[in-house]
Design a protein around this motif. Sequence first.
Motif, PDB file in Angstrom:
ATOM      1  N   PHE A 174       0.620  -1.055   0.123  1.00 28.51           N
ATOM      2  CA  PHE A 174      -0.144   0.137   0.136  1.00 28.51           C
ATOM      3  C   PHE A 174       0.872   1.123   0.073  1.00 28.51           C
ATOM      4  CE2 PHE A 174       1.198  -0.376   4.460  1.00 28.51           C
ATOM      5  CZ  PHE A 174       1.038   0.981   4.959  1.00 28.51           C
ATOM      6  N   GLY A 175      -0.011   2.316  -0.143  1.00 29.57           N
ATOM      7  CA  GLY A 175       0.834   3.577   0.191  1.00 29.57           C
ATOM      8  C   GLY A 175      -0.260   4.667   0.863  1.00 29.57           C
ATOM      9  N   TYR A 176       0.584   5.691   1.344  1.00 26.00           N
ATOM     10  CA  TYR A 176      -0.502   6.632   1.917  1.00 26.00           C
ATOM     11  C   TYR A 176      -0.697   7.908   1.021  1.00 26.00           C
ATOM     12  CZ  TYR A 176       0.997   4.696   6.521  1.00 26.00           C
ATOM     13  OH  TYR A 176       1.274   3.726   7.523  1.00 26.00           O
ATOM     14  N   VAL A 177      -1.639   8.069   0.921  1.00 29.59           N
ATOM     15  CA  VAL A 177      -2.282   9.201   0.018  1.00 29.59           C
ATOM     16  C   VAL A 177      -1.481  10.805   0.099  1.00 29.59           C
ATOM     17  CG1 VAL A 177      -4.158  10.403   1.316  1.00 29.59           C
ATOM     18  CG2 VAL A 177      -4.179  10.379  -1.202  1.00 29.59           C
ATOM     19  N   PHE A 178      -0.791  10.756   1.270  1.00 30.69           N
ATOM     20  CA  PHE A 178      -0.085  12.039   1.577  1.00 30.69           C
ATOM     21  C   PHE A 178       1.370  11.759   1.688  1.00 30.69           C
ATOM     22  CE2 PHE A 178      -1.606   9.670   5.597  1.00 30.69           C
ATOM     23  CZ  PHE A 178      -0.476   9.475   6.047  1.00 30.69           C
ATOM     24  N   LEU A 179       1.776  10.712   1.123  1.00 28.42           N
ATOM     25  CA  LEU A 179       3.281  10.446   0.861  1.00 28.42           C
ATOM     26  C   LEU A 179       3.286   9.729  -0.357  1.00 28.42           C
ATOM     27  CD1 LEU A 179       4.492   8.784   4.128  1.00 28.42           C
ATOM     28  CD2 LEU A 179       5.158  11.011   3.379  1.00 28.42           C
ATOM     29  N   PRO A 180       3.614  10.423  -1.698  1.00 22.98           N
ATOM     30  CA  PRO A 180       3.574   9.945  -2.854  1.00 22.98           C
ATOM     31  C   PRO A 180       5.078   9.477  -2.946  1.00 22.98           C
ATOM     32  CG  PRO A 180       3.797  12.363  -2.606  1.00 22.98           C
ATOM     33  CD  PRO A 180       3.254  12.056  -1.515  1.00 22.98           C
ATOM     34  N   ASN A 181       5.043   8.581  -4.008  1.00 21.80           N
ATOM     35  CA  ASN A 181       6.511   7.923  -4.177  1.00 21.80           C
ATOM     36  C   ASN A 181       7.303   7.426  -3.085  1.00 21.80           C
ATOM     37  OD1 ASN A 181       6.278   8.899  -6.796  1.00 21.80           O
ATOM     38  ND2 ASN A 181       7.234  11.199  -6.149  1.00 21.80           N
ATOM     39  N   ARG A 182       6.143   6.629  -2.244  1.00 25.58           N
ATOM     40  CA  ARG A 182       6.699   6.002  -1.305  1.00 25.58           C
ATOM     41  C   ARG A 182       5.805   4.819  -1.074  1.00 25.58           C
ATOM     42  NH1 ARG A 182      11.016   6.354   0.782  1.00 25.58           N
ATOM     43  NH2 ARG A 182      11.661   5.888   2.840  1.00 25.58           N
ATOM     44  N   MET A 183       6.643   3.504  -1.294  1.00 24.89           N
ATOM     45  CA  MET A 183       5.607   2.239  -1.153  1.00 24.89           C
ATOM     46  C   MET A 183       5.860   1.405   0.259  1.00 24.89           C
ATOM     47  SD  MET A 183       5.537  -0.540  -4.001  1.00 24.89           S
ATOM     48  CE  MET A 183       7.448  -0.791  -3.967  1.00 24.89           C
ATOM     49  N   PHE A 184       4.992   0.779   0.640  1.00 29.11           N
ATOM     50  CA  PHE A 184       4.816   0.052   2.016  1.00 29.11           C
ATOM     51  C   PHE A 184       4.957  -1.461   1.682  1.00 29.11           C
ATOM     52  CE2 PHE A 184       4.394   4.462   2.797  1.00 29.11           C
ATOM     53  CZ  PHE A 184       5.121   4.636   4.143  1.00 29.11           C
ATOM     54  N   GLY A 185       5.364  -2.177   2.498  1.00 27.31           N
ATOM     55  CA  GLY A 185       5.220  -3.673   2.461  1.00 27.31           C
ATOM     56  C   GLY A 185       5.175  -4.408   3.891  1.00 27.31           C
ATOM     57  N   PRO A 186       4.477  -5.280   3.966  1.00 25.17           N
ATOM     58  CA  PRO A 186       4.442  -6.030   5.375  1.00 25.17           C
ATOM     59  C   PRO A 186       5.515  -6.697   5.830  1.00 25.17           C
ATOM     60  CG  PRO A 186       3.209  -7.484   3.580  1.00 25.17           C
ATOM     61  CD  PRO A 186       3.527  -5.988   3.147  1.00 25.17           C
ATOM     62  N   TYR A 187       5.820  -6.890   7.146  1.00 23.40           N
ATOM     63  CA  TYR A 187       6.886  -7.352   7.583  1.00 23.40           C
ATOM     64  C   TYR A 187       6.660  -8.934   7.626  1.00 23.40           C
ATOM     65  CZ  TYR A 187      10.554  -8.854  11.290  1.00 23.40           C
ATOM     66  OH  TYR A 187      11.606  -9.074  11.663  1.00 23.40           O
ATOM     67  N   PHE A 188       7.621  -9.882   7.071  1.00 18.40           N
ATOM     68  CA  PHE A 188       7.106 -11.226   7.191  1.00 18.40           C
ATOM     69  C   PHE A 188       7.510 -11.876   8.450  1.00 18.40           C
ATOM     70  CE2 PHE A 188       7.279 -12.645   2.303  1.00 18.40           C
ATOM     71  CZ  PHE A 188       6.424 -11.691   2.071  1.00 18.40           C
ATOM     72  N   GLY A 189       6.912 -12.229   9.385  1.00 21.06           N
ATOM     73  CA  GLY A 189       7.058 -12.722  10.744  1.00 21.06           C
ATOM     74  C   GLY A 189       6.689 -13.877  10.959  1.00 21.06           C
ATOM     75  N   ASN A 190       6.136 -14.303  12.210  1.00 22.88           N
ATOM     76  CA  ASN A 190       5.555 -15.680  12.401  1.00 22.88           C
ATOM     77  C   ASN A 190       4.279 -15.958  11.658  1.00 22.88           C
ATOM     78  OD1 ASN A 190       7.552 -15.927  14.100  1.00 22.88           O
ATOM     79  ND2 ASN A 190       6.312 -15.509  16.032  1.00 22.88           N
TER      80      ASN A 190
END
Length: 325
Positions: free
Chosen positions: A297-313
């Motif tokens: 996902f991305g935040y609408v207020f942070l263009p040009n930045r991408m986020f990805g979930p932490y692979f945990g348990n």
Amino acid sequence: MRGHRTAMGVLLTVGALLTGALSATAATAAAPATTPAPGARSVGPAEQREARTFWTAERMRGATPLDLVLTPRAARQLKTPKPDGAPTTVAPTRVAPTAFPQPGGPWTVGGAVVKTSGRVFFTMQGRTASCSGNAVTSQNASTVITAGHCVKYQGTWHTNWVFVPGYDNGQAPYGQWTASKTLTTPQWEASEDINHDIGAAVVAPLDGQKLTAVTGAQGIQFNGGYNKRMYAFGFPAASPYDGSKLIHCSGNSSKDWLFSQDHSLGCNMTGGSSGGPWFTGFDETAGTGLQVSVNSFGYVFLPNRMFGPYFGNEAKALYDKAQAS
């Protein structure tokens, strides 16, 4: 996914993390909390046959890119449980080295990643849609990792689900692989918790062969920590991209400093790249690495930045269930 636009106008509301129940015996104290089982949907032979014929080149080119953007209001509702557990790594399948690429933009060098990564197509609420995915090392040689919203969204499992590794402008050079099962984390299934936006698919054999015998496979790592150099790949299909090419971003990642427990990376990929792999320890000459996240996902207020979930348990439990299917 994209940080500053959406093809769907999605406002994502996420809920609380599910917790395991405690059990006790007459002779001992209560046992540690258990991890809820991943959610799964089995796909029967008739639906698999339908999916194989459904996805023509024209339908693939016209599929709507799926995109998640968090507004400030939705972001404030996020829960941020702390990841834990010892690092777990599954080694990648190696391929012959190629030349070094230029960082960012279309991936033109080659290597293993051009075969293990691909586009994901499915029917969602009566219309065609697309994401990205990646083939990983697995016991069943048939496991694809993607985003949770690329297998189930707004309470409904997607249908006509196929993985097209090495997608090339409507062509499927390594075949179209239909899902026999799609899976997601219990947290995503229950409340679409963005911290656990991870999905998987087990694909059926094609022409007597299993997926990773044809495409090769990338390694995967769990509980590997934050703040590392990352490479992210995907097939963004929303403007300015058209889904015809494998795109990559690279750089030093950080932990989301705002609302989630996710990884963060500077990247301008758009809708359709959701579910594409993030790698650490990526070998540019071989095109191989250890997958540690997906485009989410991305935040609408942070263009040009991408986020990805932490692979945990929870991600490890999902992977284990998928590869044993």
